[in-house]
Design a protein around this motif. Structure first.
Motif, PDB file in Angstrom:
ATOM      1  N   UNK A 109      65.119 -76.864  40.541  1.00 49.66           N
ATOM      2  CA  UNK A 109      64.902 -78.176  40.587  1.00 49.66           C
ATOM      3  C   UNK A 109      66.250 -78.188  42.125  1.00 49.66           C
ATOM      4  N   UNK A 110      67.005 -79.008  41.707  1.00 51.61           N
ATOM      5  CA  UNK A 110      68.604 -78.742  42.142  1.00 51.61           C
ATOM      6  C   UNK A 110      68.703 -78.284  43.415  1.00 51.61           C
ATOM      7  N   UNK A 111      68.625 -76.929  43.190  1.00 48.25           N
ATOM      8  CA  UNK A 111      68.653 -76.729  44.641  1.00 48.25           C
ATOM      9  C   UNK A 111      67.003 -76.598  46.050  1.00 48.25           C
ATOM     10  N   UNK A 112      65.974 -76.703  45.305  1.00 50.54           N
ATOM     11  CA  UNK A 112      65.289 -77.273  46.293  1.00 50.54           C
ATOM     12  C   UNK A 112      65.011 -78.374  46.494  1.00 50.54           C
ATOM     13  N   UNK A 113      66.360 -79.897  46.064  1.00 51.26           N
ATOM     14  CA  UNK A 113      66.301 -79.981  45.928  1.00 51.26           C
ATOM     15  C   UNK A 113      67.508 -80.253  47.777  1.00 51.26           C
ATOM     16  N   UNK A 114      68.377 -79.722  47.666  1.00 44.26           N
ATOM     17  CA  UNK A 114      69.338 -80.033  48.631  1.00 44.26           C
ATOM     18  C   UNK A 114      68.784 -78.743  49.358  1.00 44.26           C
TER      19      UNK A 114
END
Length: 122
Positions: A109-114
Motif C-alpha cells: 500500500x505504501x509503495x502504491x501510494x508512492x
C-alpha cells in the motif's frame, strides 16, 4: 494519455509478478522487465514510462544504479524508485539520481501510494 505505465524491473520473476500485480490492483498500469537492459532497450516515443521501480541486483553485469544513472542522462523526466532488501543501498540509490528508495520486503500500500505520486495518470 494512452500507453502510460510504470516499469517494474527485477530479475526475480516471483517478486516482479507480485509487485506488478499489487500495483495493478491499485489501479497502476505496469510492464515487467527482467533486467535494466530490457528496460532501456524498450524505451520508445510511442510508449510512455511514467516511473520505474527497480531492484538493485538483477543478475546481470549492471546494477540498478547503473541503469538509474543512464536513465537520468537520457530520460531525466522518468523518476526511478530504487528497491533492495539491504537498506544500506539507500545512499547509493539517491546518489545515482533515484527519487526514492524503497526497502524490501514491500509494504504494498505504501509503495502504491508512492508510485501514484510519480504516476500522475492514476
Amino acid at each position: 494519455m494512452a500507453n502510460r505505465y510504470v516499469a517494474v524491473v527485477d530479475d526475480d520473476e516471483q517478486v516482479r509478478r507480485l509487485l506488478s500485480k499489487k500495483l495493478q490492483e491499485s489501479g497502476i498500469p505496469t510492464k515487467q522487465y527482467e533486467c535494466g537492459e530490457d528496460l532501456v532497450n524498450g524505451l520508445s516515443s510511442e510508449v510512455r514510462i511514467t516511473a520505474v521501480v527497480m531492484d538493485t541486483n538483477m543478475g546481470s553485469n549492471r546494477l540498478g544504479y547503473d541503469i538509474c544513472r543512464e536513465l537520468g542522462e537520457s530520460h531525466p523526466h522518468i523518476p526511478v524508485i530504487g528497491a533492495s532488501g539491504n537498506p544500506e543501498y539507500m545512499d547509493n540509490w539517491l546518489r545515482c539520481g533515484a527519487k526514492h528508495f524503497f526497502p524490501k520486503p514491500f509494504d504494498f500500500k505504501e509503495l502504491a501510494d508512492l508510485v501514484k505520486f510519480y504516476h500522475p495518470a492514476v
